[in-house]
Design a protein around this motif. Structure first.
Motif, PDB file in Angstrom:
ATOM      1  N   LEU A  70       0.772  -1.465   0.212  1.00 53.71           N
ATOM      2  CA  LEU A  70      -0.207   0.129   0.284  1.00 53.71           C
ATOM      3  C   LEU A  70       0.831   1.187   0.189  1.00 53.71           C
ATOM      4  O   LEU A  70       1.314   1.482   0.731  1.00 53.71           O
ATOM      5  N   LEU A  71       0.750   1.957  -1.257  1.00 57.19           N
ATOM      6  CA  LEU A  71       1.314   3.403  -0.673  1.00 57.19           C
ATOM      7  C   LEU A  71       0.273   4.266  -0.516  1.00 57.19           C
ATOM      8  O   LEU A  71      -0.837   4.532  -1.200  1.00 57.19           O
ATOM      9  N   THR A  72       0.382   4.844   0.433  1.00 59.26           N
ATOM     10  CA  THR A  72       0.071   6.587   0.795  1.00 59.26           C
ATOM     11  C   THR A  72       0.009   7.615  -0.387  1.00 59.26           C
ATOM     12  O   THR A  72       1.129   8.256   1.053  1.00 59.26           O
ATOM     13  N   SER A  73      -0.162   7.453  -0.219  1.00 56.22           N
ATOM     14  CA  SER A  73       0.304   8.725  -1.451  1.00 56.22           C
ATOM     15  C   SER A  73      -0.871   9.854  -0.877  1.00 56.22           C
ATOM     16  O   SER A  73      -1.276   9.598  -0.660  1.00 56.22           O
ATOM     17  N   THR A  74      -0.858  11.213  -2.429  1.00 56.05           N
ATOM     18  CA  THR A  74      -1.404  12.144  -1.464  1.00 56.05           C
ATOM     19  C   THR A  74      -2.104  13.675  -2.428  1.00 56.05           C
ATOM     20  O   THR A  74      -1.767  13.181  -3.783  1.00 56.05           O
ATOM     21  N   SER A  75      -2.744  13.861  -1.701  1.00 57.60           N
ATOM     22  CA  SER A  75      -3.287  15.332  -3.140  1.00 57.60           C
ATOM     23  C   SER A  75      -2.742  16.213  -3.628  1.00 57.60           C
ATOM     24  O   SER A  75      -2.901  16.644  -4.478  1.00 57.60           O
ATOM     25  N   GLU A  76      -1.512  16.219  -3.129  1.00 57.74           N
ATOM     26  CA  GLU A  76      -0.335  17.029  -2.959  1.00 57.74           C
ATOM     27  C   GLU A  76       0.472  16.933  -4.854  1.00 57.74           C
ATOM     28  O   GLU A  76       1.033  17.534  -4.910  1.00 57.74           O
ATOM     29  N   VAL A  77       0.029  15.568  -5.113  1.00 53.37           N
ATOM     30  CA  VAL A  77       0.308  15.207  -6.503  1.00 53.37           C
ATOM     31  C   VAL A  77      -0.111  16.214  -6.829  1.00 53.37           C
ATOM     32  O   VAL A  77       0.655  16.280  -8.782  1.00 53.37           O
ATOM     33  N   TYR A  78      -0.558  16.921  -7.460  1.00 52.58           N
ATOM     34  CA  TYR A  78      -1.776  17.658  -7.885  1.00 52.58           C
ATOM     35  C   TYR A  78      -1.251  19.011  -8.243  1.00 52.58           C
ATOM     36  O   TYR A  78      -1.742  19.996  -8.797  1.00 52.58           O
ATOM     37  N   GLY A  79       0.041  19.078  -7.452  1.00 53.94           N
ATOM     38  CA  GLY A  79       0.065  20.613  -7.147  1.00 53.94           C
ATOM     39  C   GLY A  79      -0.765  21.644  -7.191  1.00 53.94           C
ATOM     40  O   GLY A  79      -1.860  21.486  -6.263  1.00 53.94           O
ATOM     41  N   ASP A  80      -0.489  22.821  -7.682  1.00 54.39           N
ATOM     42  CA  ASP A  80      -1.766  23.916  -7.375  1.00 54.39           C
ATOM     43  C   ASP A  80      -2.871  23.772  -8.945  1.00 54.39           C
ATOM     44  O   ASP A  80      -2.184  23.840 -10.005  1.00 54.39           O
ATOM     45  N   PRO A  81      -3.369  22.715  -8.557  1.00 52.10           N
ATOM     46  CA  PRO A  81      -4.527  21.864 -10.252  1.00 52.10           C
ATOM     47  C   PRO A  81      -4.938  23.067 -10.925  1.00 52.10           C
ATOM     48  O   PRO A  81      -5.923  24.249 -10.221  1.00 52.10           O
ATOM     49  N   LEU A  82      -4.747  22.907 -12.112  1.00 52.17           N
ATOM     50  CA  LEU A  82      -5.599  23.673 -13.068  1.00 52.17           C
ATOM     51  C   LEU A  82      -7.217  22.877 -13.315  1.00 52.17           C
ATOM     52  O   LEU A  82      -7.475  24.033 -13.542  1.00 52.17           O
ATOM     53  N   GLU A  83      -7.069  21.619 -12.715  1.00 58.17           N
ATOM     54  CA  GLU A  83      -8.338  20.881 -13.207  1.00 58.17           C
ATOM     55  C   GLU A  83      -9.247  20.755 -11.495  1.00 58.17           C
ATOM     56  O   GLU A  83      -8.358  20.975 -11.078  1.00 58.17           O
ATOM     57  N   HIS A  84     -10.496  20.718 -12.161  1.00 60.90           N
ATOM     58  CA  HIS A  84     -11.093  21.307 -10.700  1.00 60.90           C
ATOM     59  C   HIS A  84     -12.672  21.103 -10.314  1.00 60.90           C
ATOM     60  O   HIS A  84     -12.827  21.355 -11.520  1.00 60.90           O
ATOM     61  N   PRO A  85     -13.153  19.487 -10.514  1.00 62.27           N
ATOM     62  CA  PRO A  85     -11.829  18.986  -8.944  1.00 62.27           C
ATOM     63  C   PRO A  85     -11.566  17.831  -9.381  1.00 62.27           C
ATOM     64  O   PRO A  85     -11.176  18.332 -10.250  1.00 62.27           O
ATOM     65  N   GLN A  86      -9.933  17.507  -8.560  1.00 62.80           N
ATOM     66  CA  GLN A  86      -9.212  16.940  -9.381  1.00 62.80           C
ATOM     67  C   GLN A  86      -9.954  15.329  -9.614  1.00 62.80           C
ATOM     68  O   GLN A  86     -10.075  14.598  -8.581  1.00 62.80           O
ATOM     69  N   LYS A  87      -9.525  15.012 -10.791  1.00 72.53           N
ATOM     70  CA  LYS A  87      -9.609  12.748 -11.168  1.00 72.53           C
ATOM     71  C   LYS A  87      -7.912  12.345 -11.207  1.00 72.53           C
ATOM     72  O   LYS A  87      -7.390  13.291 -11.460  1.00 72.53           O
TER      73      LYS A  87
END
Length: 220
Positions: A18-35
């Motif tokens: 299990l890798l607990t990654s993060t929403s931070e991989v999206y950075g400052d997103p240009l897509e909203h909400p993030q898929k």
């Protein structure tokens, strides 16, 4: 390096990883909400990029071990999570606001407070991680609560819950702070049969009760 070492261990003993990654991989997103299909908008040399890029690299390693060594991996992209037993001064916005309000200190808002985050209660996250590990889908899966709040709205909920007389102190924002953050959880709903059940107004008092006990007992 920790992820790399653990992937090597999972390969040797045939474990599911299990890798607990993060929403931070999206950075400052240009897509909203993030898929999950969104590749993100990250500054690779920014002041906070070591975390963003570290998690992005960890996802890359997990997928390389899956494709190249048949390691069973599961990837969760976790959005802001809160609940009892968090560190009182871990620097996260919910624990900051709650601890400050209990201690009768001003709640610190960085920037104009209009940046948004989505907050999920810890038990919802645990249920999501269990569904992911028990299922057959690799991911990545967004695990978060789509309820979206500005920092000022969060501060108001904390005031309502703890102390209506609590005040707000504005400070200069940190660099590369994402303006919006909200998960699209359609994939988790469909493939994991998971969605969060506990709203911020239901979950926050449970966290507050725990923090009040610990702060009154002199815990730092």
């Amino acid at each position: 390096m920790g992820t790399l070492n653990m992937l090597g261990l999972a390969k040797r003993i045939g474990a599911r990883f299990l890798l607990t990654s993060t929403s931070e991989v999206y950075g400052d997103p240009l897509e909203h909400p993030q898929k999950e299909t969104y590749w993100g908008h990250v500054n690779p040399i920014g002041v906070r990029s070591c975390y963003d890029e570290g998690k992005r690299t960890a996802e890359t390693l997990a997928m390389d071990y899956h494709r190249g060594a048949d390691v069973e991996v599961r990837i969760a992209r976790i959005f802001n999570t809160y609940g009892p037993r968090m560190c009182l001064d871990d620097g996260r916005v919910v624990s900051n606001f709650v601890a400050q309000a209990i201690r009768k200190q001003p709640m610190t808002v960085y920037g104009d407070g209009k940046q948004t985050r989505s907050f999920q209660y810890v038990s919802d996250l645990v249920n999501g991680l269990m569904a992911l590990m028990e299922g057959e889908h690799i991911g990545p899966f967004n695990l978060g609560n789509p309820g979206e709040f500005t920092m000022l709205e969060l501060a108001e909920v904390v005031k309502e819950t703890i102390d209506p007389s609590a005040t707000i102190e504005f400070k200069e924002n940190t660099a590369d702070d994402p303006h919006k953050r909200k998960p699209d959880i359609s994939k988790a709903k469909e493939l994991l049969n998971w969605e969060p059940k506990i709203s911020l107004r239901e979950g926050l008092p449970l966290m507050v009760t725990d923090f009040q006990k610990r702060i009154l007992n002199g815990e730092k």
